[in-house]
Every structure is written in C-alpha cells, then in structure tokens.
Design an enzyme around this catalytic site. Structure first.
Site, PDB file in Angstrom:
ATOM      1  N   HIS A 127       0.865  -1.177   0.010  1.00 22.55           N
ATOM      2  CA  HIS A 127      -0.063   0.020  -0.052  1.00 22.55           C
ATOM      3  C   HIS A 127       0.755   1.309   0.202  1.00 22.55           C
ATOM      4  O   HIS A 127       2.052   1.218   0.505  1.00 22.55           O
ATOM      5  CB  HIS A 127      -0.962  -0.106   1.407  1.00 22.55           C
ATOM      6  CG  HIS A 127      -1.973   0.930   1.275  1.00 22.55           C
ATOM      7  ND1 HIS A 127      -1.827   2.418   1.788  1.00 22.55           N
ATOM      8  CD2 HIS A 127      -3.279   0.996   0.977  1.00 22.55           C
ATOM      9  CE1 HIS A 127      -2.879   3.006   1.734  1.00 22.55           C
ATOM     10  NE2 HIS A 127      -4.053   1.997   1.020  1.00 22.55           N
ATOM     11  N   TYR A 128       0.530   2.318  -0.351  1.00 21.09           N
ATOM     12  CA  TYR A 128       1.262   3.416  -0.639  1.00 21.09           C
ATOM     13  C   TYR A 128       1.421   4.140   1.010  1.00 21.09           C
ATOM     14  O   TYR A 128       2.406   4.905   1.095  1.00 21.09           O
ATOM     15  CB  TYR A 128       0.608   4.707  -1.345  1.00 21.09           C
ATOM     16  CG  TYR A 128      -0.613   5.308  -0.975  1.00 21.09           C
ATOM     17  CD1 TYR A 128      -0.644   6.171   0.154  1.00 21.09           C
ATOM     18  CD2 TYR A 128      -1.803   4.871  -1.200  1.00 21.09           C
ATOM     19  CE1 TYR A 128      -1.733   6.899   0.458  1.00 21.09           C
ATOM     20  CE2 TYR A 128      -3.171   5.124  -0.576  1.00 21.09           C
ATOM     21  CZ  TYR A 128      -3.111   6.440   0.378  1.00 21.09           C
ATOM     22  OH  TYR A 128      -4.031   6.934   0.718  1.00 21.09           O
TER      23      TYR A 128
END
Length: 178
Positions: A127-128
C-alpha cells in the site's frame, strides 16, 4: 491464508544510505496479524554483491557487516537482486493481497527508497502508506522522554524486524492511550 489486515514487515541491510550508489545486501520479511502476532517469517536472503561493490562501503558498514558475518554471507551467496525480489514477493503473496498492507518497519522510508530503486515490483506490492515505528520513537522521545525501549544492534535484517515489532508492542502498551 491471505488477509488484507495482515502486515508486511521488511528490513534491508545496504552498503550505504544512497539508493543511487549503494545496494541491498540482505533482506528479510515477517508477516504479522493486525495485533502484531507473528504469522510467518519469510526468507532471509543475503544478496550477492561483488568484492568491488563491497569494497566501496564506508567504515561503519565495513565494520558492522564484517563483524556480523554478513559481508562473508554476501560474498558466498548466489542469489541475485532479482531472485531475492522474486523469492520475497512469492512469500508475501501467500499472506497479503496486493496493495493492502503498508510497508512496516523502523525508518522504513529508507528501505522503501531502496526497494523503489532496486526492487520496484516488490515495492509496488505494498500500500502507499507506511507504518514506521520510528515515528512513535520520535514522538515518545518528545512527549514521554521517560519511555525507553532498549534495542540491540546486530543490524541483521531478521533481528531488526523482530525488534521493530517488539518496539511497536512496547509503544502500544506504554505510549498509545486507548
């Protein structure tokens, strides 16, 4: 086994701090559930680098990685950067769907910079967002300086991850108020 609530913990050991001139020499991963219980430990990989590359390490890295035995493991390894990335990705795919877990660790932005530069497929799996234990360390040092988590200093990837998870448990118990 896959669960989007699981967390991917990763640690890299590098020849230095600049992802444009330095390289990854060791990596390890651990998967925990959302309560920080270890579900699985992934491969601990010494990534082969040439003697020429290892000779470019600064004094601290030369002393630290030489003393821990990592430099010798790197010399003896037959695993390339691409193979290390593939093995690690194969492991985390068993436990965590793509782009569901933040990248977890201590000063994890540094590791992420190296993954972005040297292992972009693996970096893209995360995920970022980041779950960086060092953020809590910095806040505790300012807001509750009496709280001290005692860390070891092997600077071996798997030990560092285990320590990061233990440190987050410590802050959850002593610093984060429910």
């Amino acid at each position: 086994m896959q669960n989007k609530q699981n967390l991917i913990w990763i640690d890299l050991e590098m020849t230095g701090l600049d992802p444009d001139t330095d390289v990854i020499i060791e990596m390890a991963t651990i998967i925990t559930d959302s309560e920080l219980n270890t579900l699985a430990e992934g491969p601990v990989i010494a990534v082969h680098q040439s003697d020429e590359t290892l000779a470019k390490m600064d004094e601290w890295n030369t002393r630290q990685h030489g003393g821990s035995g990592l430099t010798q493991r790197v010399r003896e390894s037959t695993i390339s950067m691409a193979e290390a990335e593939a093995q690690t990705l194969e492991f985390i795919k068993l436990w965590v769907p793509e782009r569901s877990s933040p990248i977890c660790g201590n000063s994890i932005c540094q590791d992420r910079r190296f993954l972005y530069r040297h292992m972009p497929t693996l970096e893209n799996w995360f995920h970022y967002r980041n779950l960086d234990v060092s953020t809590l360390k910095e806040l505790a040092a300012r807001w509750s300086p009496e709280l001290k988590f005692k860390k070891g200093s092997t600077h071996l990837a798997l030990d560092d991850i285990r320590e990061s998870i233990a440190e987050l448990r410590f802050y959850r118990e002593h610093f984060i108020k429910p």
